[in-house]
Design a protein around this motif. Structure first.
Motif, PDB file in Angstrom:
ATOM      1  N   GLN A  33       0.697  -1.255  -0.002  1.00  0.00           N
ATOM      2  CA  GLN A  33       0.017   0.060   0.067  1.00  0.00           C
ATOM      3  C   GLN A  33       0.918   1.174  -0.039  1.00  0.00           C
ATOM      4  O   GLN A  33       0.341   2.226  -0.257  1.00  0.00           O
ATOM      5  CB  GLN A  33      -0.804  -0.042   1.163  1.00  0.00           C
ATOM      6  N   SER A 254     -10.370  -1.685   8.453  1.00  0.00           N
ATOM      7  CA  SER A 254     -11.652  -1.819   8.308  1.00  0.00           C
ATOM      8  C   SER A 254     -12.488  -2.305   9.625  1.00  0.00           C
ATOM      9  O   SER A 254     -13.385  -1.793   9.864  1.00  0.00           O
ATOM     10  CB  SER A 254     -12.107  -2.732   7.275  1.00  0.00           C
ATOM     11  N   ASP A 265     -13.664  -4.211   2.900  1.00  0.00           N
ATOM     12  CA  ASP A 265     -13.228  -3.019   2.589  1.00  0.00           C
ATOM     13  C   ASP A 265     -14.281  -1.985   1.919  1.00  0.00           C
ATOM     14  O   ASP A 265     -14.170  -1.003   1.357  1.00  0.00           O
ATOM     15  CB  ASP A 265     -12.142  -2.929   1.631  1.00  0.00           C
ATOM     16  N   TYR A 294      -1.303   1.995   6.659  1.00  0.00           N
ATOM     17  CA  TYR A 294      -0.928   1.205   5.671  1.00  0.00           C
ATOM     18  C   TYR A 294       0.263   0.289   5.828  1.00  0.00           C
ATOM     19  O   TYR A 294       1.173   0.376   6.518  1.00  0.00           O
ATOM     20  CB  TYR A 294      -0.477   2.355   4.655  1.00  0.00           C
ATOM     21  N   THR A 298      -6.570  -3.223   6.647  1.00  0.00           N
ATOM     22  CA  THR A 298      -7.375  -3.465   5.379  1.00  0.00           C
ATOM     23  C   THR A 298      -8.140  -2.325   5.344  1.00  0.00           C
ATOM     24  O   THR A 298      -9.234  -2.000   6.031  1.00  0.00           O
ATOM     25  CB  THR A 298      -8.352  -4.662   5.378  1.00  0.00           C
ATOM     26  N   PRO A 299      -7.802  -1.173   4.151  1.00  0.00           N
ATOM     27  CA  PRO A 299      -8.493   0.029   4.606  1.00  0.00           C
ATOM     28  C   PRO A 299      -9.863   0.196   3.661  1.00  0.00           C
ATOM     29  O   PRO A 299     -10.059  -0.920   2.700  1.00  0.00           O
ATOM     30  CB  PRO A 299      -7.328   0.778   3.868  1.00  0.00           C
ATOM     31  N   GLY A 301     -11.986   0.598   0.465  1.00  0.00           N
ATOM     32  CA  GLY A 301     -11.529   0.300  -1.241  1.00  0.00           C
ATOM     33  C   GLY A 301     -11.007   1.630  -1.662  1.00  0.00           C
ATOM     34  O   GLY A 301     -10.251   1.403  -2.531  1.00  0.00           O
ATOM     35  N   ASN A 304      -7.314   2.473  -0.705  1.00  0.00           N
ATOM     36  CA  ASN A 304      -6.630   1.167  -0.256  1.00  0.00           C
ATOM     37  C   ASN A 304      -5.094   1.298  -0.711  1.00  0.00           C
ATOM     38  O   ASN A 304      -4.247   0.431  -0.540  1.00  0.00           O
ATOM     39  CB  ASN A 304      -7.152  -0.083  -1.118  1.00  0.00           C
ATOM     40  N   SER A 305      -4.586   2.638  -1.036  1.00  0.00           N
ATOM     41  CA  SER A 305      -3.020   2.722  -1.155  1.00  0.00           C
ATOM     42  C   SER A 305      -2.943   4.239  -0.984  1.00  0.00           C
ATOM     43  O   SER A 305      -3.596   5.120  -1.020  1.00  0.00           O
ATOM     44  CB  SER A 305      -2.500   2.438  -2.357  1.00  0.00           C
TER      45      SER A 305
END
Length: 346
Positions: A33, A254, A265, A294, A298-299, A301, A304-305
């Protein structure tokens, strides 16, 4: 808008890929990420780069029921933990030598790194398993630039007890700091090392609050009132933090954002903004920042990076946050609390 972030685990990702020998991947691109190209694309100005002694095996999130209390990995023996931590510190030094970032020990150095287009890295220790009772290892890491430390990850160690990955639950789990843990907090105060309350249980939190004269900081933790996960901070904890002039960095994980505590996500921006709103209400305009996690979470969607950070800024703007508040959350509040903790003159 440039973002300063309270937590990332990219050094753990690089350790899995080969450590110092794999550091070049950070400059060209990594599968996780966070890496340098995406950091520049997303306006990521730097943050806390965590050293962490990983246990064998992994926590299994694949078969969670509506309520869960996941078993934690076994503690890591001190010599093995130190070997991992020291190697990760060497990897961060390699990234500095390669021109990817600058290890910073003052807010002035952070500002200069930003002006020069370099990532500003704070060397942070997540879980003090590798630190011996004489604190020799702490002194060695300090010489390399360590200026932030969390005494525990979620598993217990010689210093205290963390909170498990448990939902629904609170942080009132287990005893407080050990005698060695209290000595570590006192030593960090002498050295002006920031003490991170994330992962620490309620009794340990109270012990740190009783010892510390600095702002109480949780670098990557959310509000329990919005999501009743053991890792999230209760309103009682937030009150104690606010009284100290403390700060919380909002975590993108999440299970700490979803009202059902699920590792999914599919998370609308409103749920993340709900965390910001609650923490702002309890900690004030100067007490809330970003602590993404990061490469350790699990962030959502859409976030997500690290190159997706502009979407977070846009979500704040749509939510009605004024520009000055967004700047404080993204940068200024971290600079305030770091300056106070590190003893910099006004």
């Amino acid at each position: 808008m440039i973002v300063f972030d309270g937590h990332n685990d990219v050094l753990t990702e690089l350790a899995r890929a080969g450590g110092r020998a794999a550091a070049g991947g950070f400059l060209t691109g990594l599968p996780g990420q966070l890496d340098l190209p995406r950091a520049r694309a997303g306006g990521f100005g730097g943050g806390f780069f965590a050293l962490w002694a990983r246990s064998d095996g992994a926590t299994d999130f694949s078969a969670l029921g509506p309520e869960y209390d996941l078993p934690l990995p076994e503690p890591v023996p001190e010599p093995q933990a130190w070997e991992m931590i020291r190697a990760q510190a060497d990897t961060l030094v390699a990234l500095e030598e390669a021109g990817a970032l600058r290890i910073c020990t003052s807010t002035g150095q952070i500002a200069r790194a930003r002006d020069e287009g370099l990532l500003a890295a704070i060397l942070h220790l997540e879980g003090a398993e590798g630190i011996g009772s004489d604190f020799y290892e702490l002194e060695e890491l300090y010489a390399l630039g360590l200026r932030s430390l969390g005494p525990v990850w979620s598993r217990p160690n010689a210093f205290g007890h963390g909170v498990p990955f448990c939902y629904p639950s609170g942080p009132d789990i287990g005893p407080g700091l050990t005698e060695r843990g209290r000595a570590l907090i006192a030593r960090c105060a002498e050295m002006r090392i920031l003490v991170d309350l994330s992962h620490l249980n309620l009794a340990g939190f109270r012990d740190v609050a009783a010892i510390s004269t600095r702002p109480l900081v949780a670098t990557h933790s959310n509000a329990h009132a919005r999501v009743p996960h053991a890792r999230n901070l209760t309103d009682e904890q937030l009150r104690i933090m606010a009284e100290s002039g403390g700060l919380a960095g909002v975590n993108f994980e999440s299970t700490f954002l979803r009202p059902d505590g699920r590792p999914d996500d599919d998370i609308p921006a409103a749920w993340l903004m709900s965390q910001f709103d609650h923490l702002l209400d309890r900690l004030g305009e100067e007490g809330v920042a970003i602590g993404s996690d990061y490469d350790g979470c699990t962030p959502p969607g859409w976030l997500n990076s690290v190159d997706k950070l502009p979407a977070l800024i846009e979500a704040m703007e749509r939510h009605g946050y004024p520009a000055a508040r967004i700047e404080r959350i993204c940068w200024g509040n971290w600079m305030r609390v770091l300056a106070e903790t590190w003893g910099e003159s006004a």
